[in-house]
Design a protein around this motif. Structure first.
Motif, PDB file in Angstrom:
ATOM      1  N   GLN A  53      49.861  40.810  42.297  1.00 29.81           N
ATOM      2  CA  GLN A  53      50.308  42.228  42.057  1.00 29.81           C
ATOM      3  C   GLN A  53      49.175  43.104  42.250  1.00 29.81           C
ATOM      4  OE1 GLN A  53      53.490  42.938  41.345  1.00 29.81           O
ATOM      5  NE2 GLN A  53      54.037  40.569  41.829  1.00 29.81           N
ATOM      6  N   PRO A  54      49.646  44.456  42.520  1.00 36.64           N
ATOM      7  CA  PRO A  54      48.587  45.479  42.753  1.00 36.64           C
ATOM      8  C   PRO A  54      47.723  45.692  41.500  1.00 36.64           C
ATOM      9  CG  PRO A  54      50.695  46.311  42.916  1.00 36.64           C
ATOM     10  CD  PRO A  54      50.937  44.805  43.028  1.00 36.64           C
ATOM     11  N   THR A  55      46.439  45.922  41.549  1.00 34.28           N
ATOM     12  CA  THR A  55      45.643  46.147  40.328  1.00 34.28           C
ATOM     13  C   THR A  55      44.894  47.482  40.445  1.00 34.28           C
ATOM     14  OG1 THR A  55      43.590  45.181  40.953  1.00 34.28           O
ATOM     15  CG2 THR A  55      45.403  43.682  40.195  1.00 34.28           C
ATOM     16  N   GLU A  56      44.053  47.895  39.537  1.00 37.36           N
ATOM     17  CA  GLU A  56      43.533  49.256  39.638  1.00 37.36           C
ATOM     18  C   GLU A  56      42.438  49.063  40.758  1.00 37.36           C
ATOM     19  OE1 GLU A  56      41.245  46.508  36.279  1.00 37.36           O
ATOM     20  OE2 GLU A  56      43.273  47.003  37.169  1.00 37.36           O
ATOM     21  N   PHE A  57      42.185  47.876  41.030  1.00 37.67           N
ATOM     22  CA  PHE A  57      41.154  47.827  42.253  1.00 37.67           C
ATOM     23  C   PHE A  57      41.833  48.253  43.712  1.00 37.67           C
ATOM     24  CE2 PHE A  57      38.874  45.591  38.932  1.00 37.67           C
ATOM     25  CZ  PHE A  57      37.848  46.026  39.180  1.00 37.67           C
ATOM     26  N   ASP A  58      43.227  47.962  43.658  1.00 45.61           N
ATOM     27  CA  ASP A  58      44.069  48.237  44.764  1.00 45.61           C
ATOM     28  C   ASP A  58      44.714  49.924  44.556  1.00 45.61           C
ATOM     29  OD1 ASP A  58      44.179  45.871  45.937  1.00 45.61           O
ATOM     30  OD2 ASP A  58      45.264  45.328  44.019  1.00 45.61           O
ATOM     31  N   ALA A  60      46.150  51.070  41.884  1.00 45.11           N
ATOM     32  CA  ALA A  60      47.145  51.194  40.855  1.00 45.11           C
ATOM     33  C   ALA A  60      46.340  51.714  39.488  1.00 45.11           C
ATOM     34  CB  ALA A  60      47.912  50.027  40.627  1.00 45.11           C
ATOM     35  N   VAL A  61      45.915  52.868  39.426  1.00 43.61           N
ATOM     36  CA  VAL A  61      45.089  53.152  38.134  1.00 43.61           C
ATOM     37  C   VAL A  61      45.847  53.669  37.102  1.00 43.61           C
ATOM     38  CG1 VAL A  61      43.203  54.038  39.535  1.00 43.61           C
ATOM     39  CG2 VAL A  61      44.636  55.690  38.987  1.00 43.61           C
ATOM     40  N   PHE A  90      41.876  59.044  46.185  1.00 34.85           N
ATOM     41  CA  PHE A  90      41.235  58.899  44.831  1.00 34.85           C
ATOM     42  C   PHE A  90      39.718  59.050  45.068  1.00 34.85           C
ATOM     43  CE2 PHE A  90      39.271  55.819  41.785  1.00 34.85           C
ATOM     44  CZ  PHE A  90      40.139  56.401  40.738  1.00 34.85           C
ATOM     45  N   ALA A  91      39.186  58.711  45.844  1.00 35.39           N
ATOM     46  CA  ALA A  91      37.674  58.982  45.962  1.00 35.39           C
ATOM     47  C   ALA A  91      37.446  60.237  46.166  1.00 35.39           C
ATOM     48  CB  ALA A  91      37.191  57.863  47.169  1.00 35.39           C
ATOM     49  N   VAL A 324      51.773  59.407  39.375  1.00 31.75           N
ATOM     50  CA  VAL A 324      51.866  58.251  38.602  1.00 31.75           C
ATOM     51  C   VAL A 324      50.842  57.384  38.626  1.00 31.75           C
ATOM     52  CG1 VAL A 324      54.403  58.121  38.473  1.00 31.75           C
ATOM     53  CG2 VAL A 324      53.133  57.200  40.470  1.00 31.75           C
ATOM     54  N   GLY A 325      49.627  57.750  39.300  1.00 30.85           N
ATOM     55  CA  GLY A 325      48.542  57.004  39.710  1.00 30.85           C
ATOM     56  C   GLY A 325      48.544  55.983  40.766  1.00 30.85           C
TER      57      GLY A 325
END
Length: 363
Positions: A53-58, A60-61, A90-91, A324-325
């Motif tokens: 599943q997508p995480t914050e490193f993908d 999904a913050v 994001f960057a 929604v980040g």
């Protein structure tokens, strides 16, 4: 005077001897990751890359009040950045990261700097004409005014280039000499094409603010706005690259949203720009104008109702993701460049495959 210490093996020394580094000390702990925030972050990153599943490193913050504050004035270029790559957005727009170029490594003028020069030349030519008294200034690019603008364009280009040269942004003098001649021929071709249209500039680098698209308000700058013979306004977005803009997919899958917004902004500010009652005037039109290869390539964009609906849908989609980040990476071309995804062009395909696997989760 140093005390000697004997170890049966290198491994025994690492495990039992006096630790020579923090890493050796952490390695002897039952759970070394818990003893170092850096090791913990690395472990989390490795775990995330294996997570189905997508995480914050993908990207999904998750939501945050700073991502989409009420009343924010959005820039359409930022929305396009979200369409290109959420991690890149994001960057750039959340972490405010930037890339720097060492001027000493520049051999020829960078594409971005070339674009700035061309934009500035057209801006100054139009601005100098607009400040003249309306009853005295000559018709735009008609009669003797056209060759005068050819001459003035060369002067303005050299004036602007002088400042770039001080900052070592023009590249090698021989390369700039050839580029200068090429740019002047291209600029002259644009002026000649405009002379045949009998249009008149009403604004250059026009700043607008508070233009609505759905529930959001936008600000920005329009390269050029002309008053056409039929009384309508036309916005122009100058391009100096190899391509003049998307062809088959006009909005480029949500990555080319500027022209519909700029046309709306021109109509929004129409009376201010022209000083005329705009009742009954035709809606603003828009075009890309490529300034390259000693010619002017104009590609109008048909702003029909279907395209406007598609434009508004893209804006709503990307702004909803930001709110929604969801800053998910998009598949990049092999020659793609992204501040977060494509450092040294490594790992692009792996990130692209991971992005594709989450398309149904994040859209």
């Amino acid at each position: 005077g140093l005390a000697s210490e004997h170890h049966d093996s290198h491994e025994a020394g690492l495990r039992c001897g006096h630790p020579l580094s923090i890493s050796e000390q952490l390695a002897r702990q039952p759970e070394p990751v818990a003893g170092s925030p850096r090791l913990a972050r690395r472990a989390n990153a490795l775990r995330a890359r294996l997570d189905p599943q997508p995480t914050e490193f993908d990207g999904a913050v998750g939501t945050h009040s700073a991502l989409s504050p009420p009343g924010k004035l959005w820039a359409i270029t930022a929305v396009e950045d979200q369409a290109r790559c959420g991690l890149g957005y994001f960057a750039k727009h959340v972490l405010y990261l930037t890339e720097e170029v060492d001027a000493a490594t520049i051999i020829a003028i960078e594409p971005r700097e070339r674009g700035v020069l061309v934009h500035s030349v057209f801006e100054q030519l139009a601005a100098e004409w607009l400040v003249l008294d309306g009853s005295l200034r000559p018709p735009w690019l008609q009669g003797d005014h056209l060759p005068a603008m050819h001459h003035r364009a060369a002067e303005v280009l050299d004036e602007l280039a002088a400042g770039f040269g001080i900052q070592h942004r023009l590249g090698h003098p021989s390369a700039w000499s050839a580029e200068r001649a090429h740019l002047l021929r291209s600029i002259a071709a644009v002026l000649d094409a405009e002379a045949e249209e009998h249009c008149s500039p009403v604004a250059c680098e026009h700043s607008f603010s508070g233009v609505p698209v759905g529930q959001a308000l936008f600000r920005g700058n329009i390269d050029r706005i002309d008053l056409m013979a039929d009384g309508g306004l036309r916005v122009t977005d100058y391009k100096t690259g190899a391509s003049v803009g998307p062809t088959k997919n006009v909005l480029d899958s949500g990555r080319g949203l500027q022209l519909p917004l700029y046309a709306r902004a021109a109509d929004h500010d129409g009376q201010l720009l022209t000083g005329l009652d705009r009742t009954g005037a035709p809606p603003a039109t828009a075009r890309y104008l490529q300034v390259r290869d000693a010619k002017a390539t104009s590609r109008p964009v048909n702003l029909d109702p279907a395209l406007i609906v598609e434009f508004e849908a893209y804006v709503e989609r990307w702004l909803s993701e930001i709110a929604v980040g969801h800053f998910v990476p998009r598949p990049h071309p092999n020659n793609g460049r992204c501040l977060m995804c494509c450092v040294d062009s490594l790992g692009i395909e792996e990130l692209g495959e991971r992005a594709r696997s989450f398309e149904t989760v994040t859209t």
